[in-house]
Design a protein around this motif. Structure first.
Motif, PDB file in Angstrom:
ATOM      1  N   UNK A  77       0.825  -1.202   0.000  1.00 50.38           N
ATOM      2  CA  UNK A  77       0.000   0.000   0.000  1.00 50.38           C
ATOM      3  C   UNK A  77       0.864   1.257   0.000  1.00 50.38           C
ATOM      4  N   UNK A  78       1.951   1.239   0.751  1.00 62.04           N
ATOM      5  CA  UNK A  78       2.851   2.393   0.773  1.00 62.04           C
ATOM      6  C   UNK A  78       3.471   2.612  -0.602  1.00 62.04           C
ATOM      7  N   UNK A  79       3.900   1.532  -1.234  1.00 64.79           N
ATOM      8  CA  UNK A  79       4.463   1.660  -2.586  1.00 64.79           C
ATOM      9  C   UNK A  79       3.426   2.252  -3.547  1.00 64.79           C
ATOM     10  N   UNK A  80       2.187   1.813  -3.417  1.00 72.44           N
ATOM     11  CA  UNK A  80       1.126   2.315  -4.287  1.00 72.44           C
ATOM     12  C   UNK A  80       0.886   3.802  -4.048  1.00 72.44           C
ATOM     13  N   UNK A  81       0.901   4.222  -2.781  1.00 68.79           N
ATOM     14  CA  UNK A  81       0.710   5.643  -2.458  1.00 68.79           C
ATOM     15  C   UNK A  81       1.823   6.493  -3.060  1.00 68.79           C
ATOM     16  N   UNK A  82       3.070   6.063  -2.827  1.00 71.76           N
ATOM     17  CA  UNK A  82       4.201   6.817  -3.360  1.00 71.76           C
ATOM     18  C   UNK A  82       4.114   6.909  -4.883  1.00 71.76           C
ATOM     19  N   UNK A  83       3.756   5.795  -5.527  1.00 69.71           N
ATOM     20  CA  UNK A  83       3.661   5.786  -6.978  1.00 69.71           C
ATOM     21  C   UNK A  83       2.571   6.700  -7.491  1.00 69.71           C
ATOM     22  N   UNK A  84       1.404   6.665  -6.843  1.00 77.30           N
ATOM     23  CA  UNK A  84       0.280   7.487  -7.271  1.00 77.30           C
ATOM     24  C   UNK A  84       0.564   8.973  -7.060  1.00 77.30           C
ATOM     25  N   UNK A 107      -3.243   8.165   6.212  1.00 74.32           N
ATOM     26  CA  UNK A 107      -3.355   7.710   7.597  1.00 74.32           C
ATOM     27  C   UNK A 107      -3.895   6.283   7.661  1.00 74.32           C
ATOM     28  N   UNK A 108      -4.867   5.968   6.806  1.00 70.82           N
ATOM     29  CA  UNK A 108      -5.450   4.623   6.806  1.00 70.82           C
ATOM     30  C   UNK A 108      -4.392   3.576   6.467  1.00 70.82           C
ATOM     31  N   UNK A 109      -3.507   3.911   5.535  1.00 69.07           N
ATOM     32  CA  UNK A 109      -2.441   2.982   5.175  1.00 69.07           C
ATOM     33  C   UNK A 109      -1.434   2.857   6.320  1.00 69.07           C
ATOM     34  N   UNK A 110      -1.084   3.965   6.922  1.00 67.05           N
ATOM     35  CA  UNK A 110      -0.069   3.939   7.979  1.00 67.05           C
ATOM     36  C   UNK A 110      -0.544   3.199   9.226  1.00 67.05           C
ATOM     37  N   UNK A 111      -1.846   3.144   9.433  1.00 66.46           N
ATOM     38  CA  UNK A 111      -2.347   2.394  10.591  1.00 66.46           C
ATOM     39  C   UNK A 111      -2.012   0.908  10.485  1.00 66.46           C
ATOM     40  N   UNK A 140       3.526  13.807   7.824  1.00 69.14           N
ATOM     41  CA  UNK A 140       4.363  14.921   7.366  1.00 69.14           C
ATOM     42  C   UNK A 140       5.680  14.423   6.801  1.00 69.14           C
ATOM     43  N   UNK A 141       6.249  13.420   7.436  1.00 66.99           N
ATOM     44  CA  UNK A 141       7.513  12.867   6.954  1.00 66.99           C
ATOM     45  C   UNK A 141       7.328  12.233   5.575  1.00 66.99           C
ATOM     46  N   UNK A 142       6.242  11.482   5.407  1.00 62.52           N
ATOM     47  CA  UNK A 142       5.976  10.840   4.117  1.00 62.52           C
ATOM     48  C   UNK A 142       5.776  11.893   3.026  1.00 62.52           C
ATOM     49  N   UNK A 143       4.940  12.877   3.307  1.00 57.81           N
ATOM     50  CA  UNK A 143       4.665  13.916   2.303  1.00 57.81           C
ATOM     51  C   UNK A 143       5.925  14.703   1.972  1.00 57.81           C
ATOM     52  N   UNK A 144       6.748  14.978   2.980  1.00 59.33           N
ATOM     53  CA  UNK A 144       7.981  15.725   2.745  1.00 59.33           C
ATOM     54  C   UNK A 144       8.937  14.929   1.871  1.00 59.33           C
ATOM     55  N   UNK A 190      -1.657  -4.806  12.220  1.00 60.76           N
ATOM     56  CA  UNK A 190      -2.667  -3.822  11.822  1.00 60.76           C
ATOM     57  C   UNK A 190      -2.931  -3.769  10.340  1.00 60.76           C
ATOM     58  N   UNK A 191      -2.199  -4.566   9.549  1.00 60.83           N
ATOM     59  CA  UNK A 191      -2.318  -4.469   8.099  1.00 60.83           C
ATOM     60  C   UNK A 191      -3.710  -4.805   7.612  1.00 60.83           C
ATOM     61  N   UNK A 192      -4.300  -5.864   8.187  1.00 58.61           N
ATOM     62  CA  UNK A 192      -5.628  -6.255   7.731  1.00 58.61           C
ATOM     63  C   UNK A 192      -6.650  -5.173   8.041  1.00 58.61           C
ATOM     64  N   UNK A 193      -6.503  -4.505   9.181  1.00 59.70           N
ATOM     65  CA  UNK A 193      -7.436  -3.437   9.540  1.00 59.70           C
ATOM     66  C   UNK A 193      -7.342  -2.288   8.569  1.00 59.70           C
ATOM     67  N   UNK A 194      -6.114  -1.950   8.144  1.00 66.33           N
ATOM     68  CA  UNK A 194      -5.945  -0.849   7.194  1.00 66.33           C
ATOM     69  C   UNK A 194      -6.605  -1.186   5.872  1.00 66.33           C
ATOM     70  N   UNK A 195      -6.433  -2.454   5.435  1.00 72.34           N
ATOM     71  CA  UNK A 195      -7.023  -2.861   4.168  1.00 72.34           C
ATOM     72  C   UNK A 195      -8.541  -2.802   4.242  1.00 72.34           C
ATOM     73  N   UNK A 196      -9.120  -3.260   5.349  1.00 70.34           N
ATOM     74  CA  UNK A 196     -10.567  -3.227   5.484  1.00 70.34           C
ATOM     75  C   UNK A 196     -11.079  -1.795   5.495  1.00 70.34           C
ATOM     76  N   UNK A 197     -10.298  -0.898   6.079  1.00 69.24           N
ATOM     77  CA  UNK A 197     -10.746   0.492   6.143  1.00 69.24           C
ATOM     78  C   UNK A 197     -10.799   1.167   4.803  1.00 69.24           C
ATOM     79  N   UNK A 198     -10.086   0.617   3.811  1.00 69.56           N
ATOM     80  CA  UNK A 198     -10.086   1.208   2.479  1.00 69.56           C
ATOM     81  C   UNK A 198     -11.176   0.625   1.598  1.00 69.56           C
ATOM     82  N   UNK A 199     -11.843  -0.455   2.037  1.00 68.50           N
ATOM     83  CA  UNK A 199     -12.852  -1.113   1.202  1.00 68.50           C
ATOM     84  C   UNK A 199     -14.240  -0.549   1.484  1.00 68.50           C
TER      85      UNK A 199
END
Length: 202
Positions: free
Chosen positions: A81-88, A126-130, A144-148, A193-202
């Motif tokens: 998910x992090x790779x996808x965010x950075x790519x997008x 935030x949903x991914x980072x959880x 902030x660190x990720x966006x920077x 927490x990975x499964x929770x983050x994935x569910x939160x995006x669905x």
């Protein structure tokens, strides 16, 4: 296009295209009016001056960015998910340089519509980072660190800051994997927490 055909949506869409072509800071009512073949005062029926036009372009851009991040993250969790965010994020900056610049302006808390729109990409991140068990007390700092990290890279890239022959995509991968490495090895990370983050995006 005849004046009668103008609408706020058309004006903002054309302003967004112009911003991508010429730069967000170069955006002007006169330049947009010229695109439509109308006098500048005609635009005041559709947007609240230059300040209002820039606000609308910013809202359009940050909504697009939020949609792009959401679409990239959905169904993914953890490092993927992090790779996808950075790519997008980087892809949007490449495709819409003016729109991307507009997303960096932020919104005043008193402008509730804009504030909510600008909050959406942050909420997706935030949903991914959880999924990495980031405590809520540390969430804003981590976002902030990720966006920077992303912004620093794409801004240098856009301004020709990488002139050595090594592949820029590979350099970006180093940045992404380095950020993931930090997330996975932070104190308290369990990986549960990975499964929770994935569910939160669905």
């Amino acid at each position: 296009m005849p004046r009668a055909g103008l609408t706020p949506d058309l004006v903002v869409a054309e302003a967004s295209r112009l911003s991508d072509e010429k730069g967000f800071e170069a955006l002007s009512l006169a330049a947009v009016a010229k695109r439509f073949g109308v006098a500048t005062p005609s635009l005041y029926k559709h947007v609240d001056g230059l300040t209002g036009l820039r606000r609308e372009v910013s809202l359009r851009a940050v909504t697009e960015l939020g949609d792009r991040l959401q679409g990239a993250a959905v169904g993914r969790s953890g490092p993927d998910a992090v790779r996808a965010l950075f790519g997008a994020y980087r892809a949007y900056a490449h495709e819409h340089p003016g729109g991307y610049a507009a997303t960096q302006r932020g919104a005043a808390p008193t402008d509730h519509e804009a504030y909510a729109a600008f909050a959406r990409p942050v909420e997706v991140i935030a949903a991914v980072l959880r999924g990495f068990d980031i405590p809520e007390a540390r969430m804003v700092h981590t976002i902030r660190a990720l966006r920077s990290a992303v912004h620093g890279f794409v801004d240098l890239e856009a301004h020709g800051g990488f002139r050595m022959p090594e592949d820029i995509d590979e350099s970006y991968d180093v940045l992404v994997e380095g950020f993931i490495h930090v997330l996975e090895r932070r104190p308290g990370h369990t990986g549960h927490g990975a499964e929770e983050a994935e569910e939160g995006e669905n």
